[in-house]
Motif scaffolding. Structure first.
Motif, PDB file in Angstrom:
ATOM      1  N   LYS A  69       7.950  20.025 -14.000  1.00 18.29           N
ATOM      2  CA  LYS A  69       8.793  20.128 -12.813  1.00 18.29           C
ATOM      3  C   LYS A  69       9.726  18.923 -12.763  1.00 18.29           C
ATOM      4  N   ASP A  70      10.981  19.166 -12.454  1.00 16.69           N
ATOM      5  CA  ASP A  70      11.989  18.106 -12.331  1.00 16.69           C
ATOM      6  C   ASP A  70      11.894  17.086 -13.483  1.00 16.69           C
ATOM      7  N   ASN A 127      14.138  10.378  -1.802  1.00 19.84           N
ATOM      8  CA  ASN A 127      13.277  11.517  -1.480  1.00 19.84           C
ATOM      9  C   ASN A 127      13.038  11.659   0.022  1.00 19.84           C
ATOM     10  N   ILE A 185      15.554  19.368   1.841  1.00 16.22           N
ATOM     11  CA  ILE A 185      15.657  19.634   0.398  1.00 16.22           C
ATOM     12  C   ILE A 185      14.358  19.176  -0.267  1.00 16.22           C
ATOM     13  N   GLU A 186      13.894  19.944  -1.219  1.00 13.92           N
ATOM     14  CA  GLU A 186      12.676  19.598  -1.967  1.00 13.92           C
ATOM     15  C   GLU A 186      12.849  18.215  -2.605  1.00 13.92           C
ATOM     16  N   ARG A 200      16.950  18.743 -12.075  1.00 14.93           N
ATOM     17  CA  ARG A 200      16.072  19.492 -11.172  1.00 14.93           C
ATOM     18  C   ARG A 200      15.640  20.773 -11.853  1.00 14.93           C
ATOM     19  N   THR A 228      13.965  14.936   2.071  1.00 12.75           N
ATOM     20  CA  THR A 228      12.983  15.632   2.888  1.00 12.75           C
ATOM     21  C   THR A 228      13.530  15.868   4.299  1.00 12.75           C
ATOM     22  N   LYS A 287      12.530  23.804 -11.144  1.00 16.14           N
ATOM     23  CA  LYS A 287      11.432  24.238 -10.250  1.00 16.14           C
ATOM     24  C   LYS A 287      10.080  24.251 -10.956  1.00 16.14           C
TER      25      LYS A 287
END
Lengths: 241, 248
Positions: free
Chosen positions: B111-112, B41, B49-50, B9, B45, B11
């Motif tokens: 990202k990620d 995911n 959590i992202e 992970r 959600t 950002k």
């Protein structure tokens, strides 16, 4: 381009600009194969140890009388060595810095130990070559060899080799160095053909086997000499030890 | 089946990033790996959590967008398979799965699990094309091409530019990708005209992007979802030598 580089190395070593990645491949392949030619010739020449003092000292005398040719070969090998070592070190650092953040987990499917340790087997061989030259060519580490001559007044290479290998430490270092050589060649020989594009899929498995075969031949060929001395199969002339 | 995931992970590009542990519950063995991540995911959600960001597009194994390092192997354990075509039946209940982005200086993480692969685009722009006047489509077989050559060009052209070769290479080298793009043209008469210029420009751009050097580990070929053969690297080397020496 944003990078989160955590590995930094001097630009002179890391910089890709001076010559391309493919030139580096070709330089490594061409200089490398010439060393292999040398290593093969050197081994065949030295195996005359098994044919006795007369034969080996004759051979050494012959080499020393090559004169200009000897210096051309020595000069070429030295230049090639400088290119091979410098390019190898640059490759190591460039490749190391091309992945600034390592994986937590990374598996190898195809590559093996000898391919991943080229820099270390290479540096091992380099160190050994330096020692080997100090030992026999410049007679620095064992100055007592300097005055050794045989009955015909020639440099007594035969006795030098036997005196050297009777020392366990010298033989041990030699065998480890030959292991490094074998590791290096196992990856190097198939790579030579790949780099020059002589790599049709049908011949690839054979090239891999050829590399391993060459590695084994060099290892056992070279190591047969300290083994014969340590096992007392080959003795000093005149029954001395 | 239930699985434990360890997922990278991060950002944004400047974030340091770290591995996070997630549980994947009630996963069907018929799901693809990406569908499994979709389920995770949804769960994330709901928990506020992202969700995990990952690249995907066609989910048919042909676009080259999906790009995950799964348990240390690019595109996961099945040979010749993209992540989207990897099914959960290849995993066992209770397995731990490490999921990481492609790692290379030339592929910075956005990202990620998403990396910036525009370095590949810039290599293509440097020479991965033929300059030809457009017009009516030429008649089929107007230009004779040996079957062997046509097959070779087709094999090279199978490359979808996913970057698994770079990701799996111990040196993060892009040579398999670049060699496929060079040789798909070099093997055809239409591509021969600019062959010398193309190989030099594409290799120069590849080096400029900060990829590592190829030292013949062949990990690239082993993970390539399109099974691009490393013979093309050999051919690219020859093309390069011919171009630089002016021979051939």
């Amino acid at each position: 381009m944003t990078t989160t580089a955590t590995k930094t190395i001097p630009a002179g070593i890391a910089g890709q600009s001076s010559y391309s990645s493919i030139w580096k491949k070709i330089l490594m392949a061409v200089t490398g194969i010439s060393f292999m030619g040398f290593v093969a010739g050197h081994m065949i020449g030295n195996l005359q140890l098994f044919q006795g003092q007369e034969k080996l000292n004759d051979y050494a005398e012959l080499l020393h009388h090559l004169g200009g040719l000897l210096w051309i070969v020595r000069g070429t090998l030295l230049i090639f060595l400088a290119i091979h070592v410098w390019t190898g070190i640059r490759l190591y650092f460039q490749n190391w810095s091309a992945r600034p953040i390592s994986y937590k987990r990374q598996e190898s499917i195809e590559t093996g130990l000898t391919s991943k340790t080229m820099i270390w087997s290479g540096l091992g061989i380099l160190l050994y070559v330096v020692y080997h030259l100090l030992h026999f060519t410049f007679v620095v580490t064992n100055p007592e060899y300097a005055g050794l001559t045989d009955a015909a007044g020639r440099l007594d290479v035969y006795s030098m080799v036997i005196l050297g290998f009777q020392n366990y430490l010298i033989s041990g270092v030699y065998i480890v160095a030959m292991l490094a050589l074998a590791f290096h060649i196992n990856h190097a020989l198939p790579s030579f053909f790949q780099t020059l594009g002589l790599n049709r899929p049908s011949v690839r498995p054979w090239l891999k086997r050829l590399g391993t075969l060459a590695a084994l031949l060099f290892f056992f060929g070279y190591c047969s000499m300290p083994a014969a001395v340590l096992l007392n199969i080959i003795k000093l002339p005149g029954g001395g030890n | 089946m239930n699985l434990t995931l360890y997922v990278w992970r991060q950002k944004n590009a400047s974030d340091k990033g770290k591995m996070e542990r997630y549980d994947a519950r009630d996963i069907s063995s018929h799901m693809s790996f990406l569908e499994m991540l979709d389920v995770v995911n949804e769960d994330l959600t709901e928990k506020g959590i992202e969700p995990i960001a990952f690249d995907h597009d066609c989910r048919e194994g042909i676009c080259g967008m999906c790009s995950l390092m799964i348990n240390g192997i690019a595109h996961g354990p099945e040979p010749g398979t993209t992540v989207c075509q990897l099914h959960m039946r290849h995993f066992k209940d209770g397995d731990s799965i490490y999921i990481e982005p492609w790692r290379a200086r030339a592929f910075p993480v956005i990202k990620d699990l998403i990396v910036d692969r525009s370095a590949f685009e810039r290599i293509q722009h440097a020479g991965g094309f033929i300059s030809i006047n457009t017009g009516g489509a030429p008649d089929a077989n107007a230009l004779p091409i040996a079957k062997k050559k046509a097959d070779l060009a087709m094999d090279a052209a199978a490359c979808i530019g996913c970057g698994a070769c770079v990701a799996s290479c111990p040196n993060a080298s892009a040579m398999l990708f670049v060699s496929a793009k060079v040789t798909q043209f070099a093997n055809l008469p239409q591509g021969r005209i600019e062959a010398a210029e193309r190989v030099q420009k594409m290799v120069a751009q590849m080096d400029l992007e900060g990829f590592g050097n190829c030292t013949n580990h062949y990990e690239c070929e082993a993970v390539c979802p399109k099974e691009i053969n490393i013979r093309f690297i050999g051919q690219m080397n020859r093309e390069f030598m011919k171009a630089k020496t002016g021979l051939g």
